[in-house]
Design a protein around this motif. Structure first.
Motif, PDB file in Angstrom:
ATOM      1  N   GLU A  34       0.574  -8.874   7.181  1.00  0.00           N
ATOM      2  CA  GLU A  34       1.338  -7.736   6.650  1.00  0.00           C
ATOM      3  C   GLU A  34       1.115  -6.494   7.511  1.00  0.00           C
ATOM      4  O   GLU A  34       2.032  -5.695   7.708  1.00  0.00           O
ATOM      5  N   GLN A  38       4.505  -4.832   9.560  1.00  0.00           N
ATOM      6  CA  GLN A  38       4.992  -3.503   9.190  1.00  0.00           C
ATOM      7  C   GLN A  38       3.958  -2.456   9.574  1.00  0.00           C
ATOM      8  O   GLN A  38       2.828  -2.770   9.929  1.00  0.00           O
ATOM      9  N   THR A  42       2.840   1.298   4.942  1.00  0.00           N
ATOM     10  CA  THR A  42       3.836   0.858   3.971  1.00  0.00           C
ATOM     11  C   THR A  42       3.177   0.470   2.657  1.00  0.00           C
ATOM     12  O   THR A  42       2.000   0.117   2.611  1.00  0.00           O
ATOM     13  N   SER A  43       3.973   0.515   1.622  1.00  0.00           N
ATOM     14  CA  SER A  43       3.431   0.181   0.298  1.00  0.00           C
ATOM     15  C   SER A  43       3.064  -1.299   0.194  1.00  0.00           C
ATOM     16  O   SER A  43       2.112  -1.652  -0.495  1.00  0.00           O
ATOM     17  N   ALA A  44       3.804  -2.177   0.884  1.00  0.00           N
ATOM     18  CA  ALA A  44       3.477  -3.613   0.835  1.00  0.00           C
ATOM     19  C   ALA A  44       2.107  -3.863   1.449  1.00  0.00           C
ATOM     20  O   ALA A  44       1.295  -4.619   0.898  1.00  0.00           O
ATOM     21  N   ARG A  47      -0.587  -2.593  -0.940  1.00  0.00           N
ATOM     22  CA  ARG A  47      -0.796  -3.482  -2.100  1.00  0.00           C
ATOM     23  C   ARG A  47      -1.599  -4.718  -1.711  1.00  0.00           C
ATOM     24  O   ARG A  47      -2.541  -5.104  -2.401  1.00  0.00           O
ATOM     25  N   MET A  97       0.791  -8.462  -5.090  1.00  0.00           N
ATOM     26  CA  MET A  97       1.714  -8.305  -3.971  1.00  0.00           C
ATOM     27  C   MET A  97       3.096  -7.889  -4.464  1.00  0.00           C
ATOM     28  O   MET A  97       3.856  -7.266  -3.734  1.00  0.00           O
ATOM     29  N   GLN A  99       4.396  -6.289  -8.106  1.00  0.00           N
ATOM     30  CA  GLN A  99       4.087  -5.018  -8.747  1.00  0.00           C
ATOM     31  C   GLN A  99       2.687  -5.132  -9.305  1.00  0.00           C
ATOM     32  O   GLN A  99       2.273  -6.205  -9.749  1.00  0.00           O
TER      33      GLN A  99
END
Length: 156
Positions: A34, A38, A42-44, A47, A97, A99
């Motif tokens: 991840e 990105q 980033t939010s992903a 998380r 991963m 919410q």
């Protein structure tokens, strides 16, 4: 011969421990992947990174109670509970991963498994103390109860 007896008493715990190491490697790979795909802001990525960190924070506690329960009481239900914990941890990680609210069932399930392992530790230690200082050994009875109770962990 002594080595065979020792390994016989812990081989299930060793197998679950090795599965947990593979799971940790999987989590680390997901974070690394991840991060490469990105931007690390980033939010992903945040998380996945947070889910991995949370899993790693509880990992020493899991290993300690699983091994203590297996050595002090009975390895079979401790190893079974360990496998169930790994499934709950996977559910937590995958849920995180998406919410963060999707991770709650995995978290609560894992917490219940850790509580069961902790109770197994306490019962094993108390049985040892009763046997040592009073002469009463309830290990067979307690093992039978924990074998039956470990299947209750499957109930959501």
């Amino acid at each position: 011969m002594v080595t065979v007896v020792v390994v016989e008493n812990i081989f299930l715990l060793v197998i679950v421990t090795l599965f947990s190491v593979l799971q940790n490697a999987f989590f680390a790979t997901k974070v690394e992947r991840e991060g490469k795909v990105q931007n690390t802001q980033t939010s992903a990525f945040k998380r996945v990174s947070c889910a991995n960190r949370n899993c790693m924070d509880s990992y020493p506690t899991f290993l300690a109670v699983m091994w203590c329960a297996g050595l002090c009481l009975n390895q079979a239900p401790a190893a079974f509970a360990g496998l169930i914990y790994l499934v709950a941890r996977q559910k937590y990680f995958v849920g995180y991963m998406g919410q963060t609210s999707q991770s709650t069932p995995g978290y609560m399930f894992g917490k219940r498994v850790l509580s069961f392992l902790f109770v197994m530790c306490i019962v094993g230690i108390l049985n040892f103390l009763l046997m040592r200082y009073i002469g009463n050994d309830y290990k067979e009875t307690v093992e039978m109860i924990t074998n039956a109770a470990s299947t209750l962990l499957l109930i959501p």
